[in-house]
Design a protein around this motif. Structure first.
Motif, mmCIF file in Angstrom:
data_model
loop_
_atom_site.group_PDB
_atom_site.id
_atom_site.type_symbol
_atom_site.label_atom_id
_atom_site.label_comp_id
_atom_site.label_asym_id
_atom_site.label_seq_id
_atom_site.Cartn_x
_atom_site.Cartn_y
_atom_site.Cartn_z
ATOM 1 N N GLN A 107 -15.336 -4.101 10.964
ATOM 2 C CA GLN A 107 -14.009 -4.579 10.023
ATOM 3 C C GLN A 107 -14.410 -4.694 8.670
ATOM 4 O O GLN A 107 -15.465 -5.271 8.476
ATOM 5 C CB GLN A 107 -13.469 -5.812 10.494
ATOM 6 N N LEU A 108 -13.585 -4.125 7.876
ATOM 7 C CA LEU A 108 -13.996 -4.004 6.478
ATOM 8 C C LEU A 108 -13.177 -5.138 5.680
ATOM 9 O O LEU A 108 -13.295 -5.650 4.559
ATOM 10 C CB LEU A 108 -13.843 -2.871 5.809
ATOM 11 N N THR A 109 -11.663 -5.385 5.972
ATOM 12 C CA THR A 109 -10.760 -6.148 5.391
ATOM 13 C C THR A 109 -9.967 -7.015 6.423
ATOM 14 O O THR A 109 -9.658 -6.563 7.435
ATOM 15 C CB THR A 109 -10.080 -5.483 4.548
ATOM 16 N N THR A 110 -9.469 -8.044 5.895
ATOM 17 C CA THR A 110 -8.141 -8.545 6.731
ATOM 18 C C THR A 110 -6.846 -7.971 6.217
ATOM 19 O O THR A 110 -5.718 -8.497 6.755
ATOM 20 C CB THR A 110 -8.275 -10.151 6.520
ATOM 21 N N ALA A 111 -6.941 -7.346 5.101
ATOM 22 C CA ALA A 111 -5.418 -6.880 4.364
ATOM 23 C C ALA A 111 -5.068 -5.627 5.379
ATOM 24 O O ALA A 111 -5.481 -5.157 6.166
ATOM 25 C CB ALA A 111 -5.647 -6.240 3.137
ATOM 26 N N SER A 112 -3.592 -5.948 5.406
ATOM 27 C CA SER A 112 -2.708 -5.069 6.422
ATOM 28 C C SER A 112 -2.712 -3.488 5.820
ATOM 29 O O SER A 112 -2.779 -3.370 4.471
ATOM 30 C CB SER A 112 -1.407 -5.551 6.610
ATOM 31 N N MET A 113 -2.244 -2.504 6.430
ATOM 32 C CA MET A 113 -2.282 -1.160 5.825
ATOM 33 C C MET A 113 -1.112 -1.176 4.924
ATOM 34 O O MET A 113 -0.914 -0.295 4.196
ATOM 35 C CB MET A 113 -2.140 0.037 6.991
ATOM 36 N N ARG A 114 0.089 -2.029 5.587
ATOM 37 C CA ARG A 114 1.125 -1.855 4.451
ATOM 38 C C ARG A 114 0.834 -2.166 3.008
ATOM 39 O O ARG A 114 1.204 -1.690 2.059
ATOM 40 C CB ARG A 114 2.130 -2.997 4.981
ATOM 41 N N PHE A 115 -0.096 -3.347 2.949
ATOM 42 C CA PHE A 115 -0.786 -3.931 1.732
ATOM 43 C C PHE A 115 -1.399 -2.634 0.878
ATOM 44 O O PHE A 115 -1.256 -2.374 -0.068
ATOM 45 C CB PHE A 115 -1.255 -4.916 1.562
ATOM 46 N N ILE A 116 -2.329 -1.921 1.837
ATOM 47 C CA ILE A 116 -3.092 -1.330 1.414
ATOM 48 C C ILE A 116 -2.496 0.110 0.584
ATOM 49 O O ILE A 116 -2.759 0.698 -0.280
ATOM 50 C CB ILE A 116 -4.243 -0.664 2.424
#
Length: 309
Positions: free
Chosen positions: A190-199
């Motif tokens: 796991q590289l982040t807690t950010a969602s793909m929507r945000f990315i």
């Protein structure tokens, strides 16, 4: 919680590291290199990063949870700039170690501003002199290190080049020395807690930053309206918000040339990231004065401070 490790390593480290500094010193570039993947968007324009972003790097001896923050700056007249500064300041209150990134080629009044904020915290601060590849020779870093040591009682001072991957692995070793003991809380991959929507919205915004000139990128926000898988592909709809109607022809371009180019570039990057076909649609809308309006910023999620961790 990572369930793959059944045994507890009594010597394992786990901690949160706040990456702070003035705008355009290479915070996001450094994070991307450490993660081995482009997670945080970058550009040559300052203040590209607007929100705190968690990046997770797991090694055999430590799990590093980096908090990439917006560039701290004194001139914060608009609400969005005030929220960006607040977001970075909040990060300093919730981490175990601070990594203060500076440009080894110059020191500014914004660097002084960051330094004053650091003095309010009683946790280890590691100074990172970035862009050492731009110095005339390796000996030129010595006076820069000496100057840094007089500015603040840093736990360590580490020169690096995030762009050229110089001394980055040593920096990780130094950071690990100051992390508390603890077990992994995220899976190894796991590289982040950010969602793909945000990315997705950030990737579109990065392409806008790089395609547009002068001050226009700072008047732009990108929102992901829809993100879903349909018939073996990812379908993403985003809205590009502008502050004035006069900006729309610039963003769209003659015959839609600019917006098509931005969409193509963003779609290709998203396909590489996701490993599957992407359908990306963009709409351009006007929301007057959004960057200096509390209600608009709240709707855009730009005043949330820091991710919960």
């Amino acid at each position: 919680m990572n369930t793959t490790d059944k045994k507890t390593n009594k010597h394992y480290k786990l901690g949160y590291i706040g990456i702070v500094g003035r705008p355009n010193v290479g915070k996001s570039t450094l994070l991307n290199y450490i993660l081995g993947e482009k997670l945080a968007i970058t550009s040559r324009k300052p203040q590209t990063t607007r929100q705190n972003l968690l990046g997770i790097h797991t090694s055999e001896k430590a799990q590093y949870i980096f908090v990439d923050t917006p560039g701290l700056h004194q001139q914060a007249d608009k609400k969005i700039n005030q929220y960006m500064n607040k977001s970075a300041r909040l990060a300093l209150e919730q981490v175990d170690v601070i990594v203060h990134i500076c440009d080894s080629t110059r020191w500014t009044t914004d660097d002084d501003y960051v330094l004053q904020l650091l003095k309010r915290h009683d946790i280890p601060v590691i100074a990172v002199l970035n862009k050492m590849d731009l110095l005339s020779n390796m000996d030129a870093i010595i006076p820069e290190i000496e100057a840094m040591s007089t500015r603040y009682p840093y736990a360590e001072i580490v020169p690096v080049s995030a762009l050229k991957n110089r001394n980055v692995s040593h920096l990780l070793d130094v950071i690990a020395n100051y992390l508390p003991l603890g077990d992994k809380i995220y899976p190894d991959d796991q590289l982040t807690t950010a969602s793909m929507r945000f990315i997705a919205s950030e990737i579109v915004r990065e392409k806008l930053f790089k395609a547009l000139h002068q001050e226009l990128p700072y008047s732009i926000a990108v929102i992901t309206d829809s993100y879903k898988e349909v018939d073996g592909k990812v379908q993403i709809f985003v809205t590009i918000l502008l502050e004035r109607a006069s900006q729309k022809p610039i963003v769209v371009g003659k015959g839609g040339k600019i917006i098509k180019m931005i969409g193509t570039q963003a779609r290709k990057e998203l396909q590489l990231l996701l490993g599957q076909p992407v359908e990306l649609r963009t709409w351009v809308k006007i929301k007057e004065n959004w960057s200096d309006n509390d209600s608009s910023l709240q709707q855009l999620g730009l005043n949330q401070g820091i991710d919960h961790f």
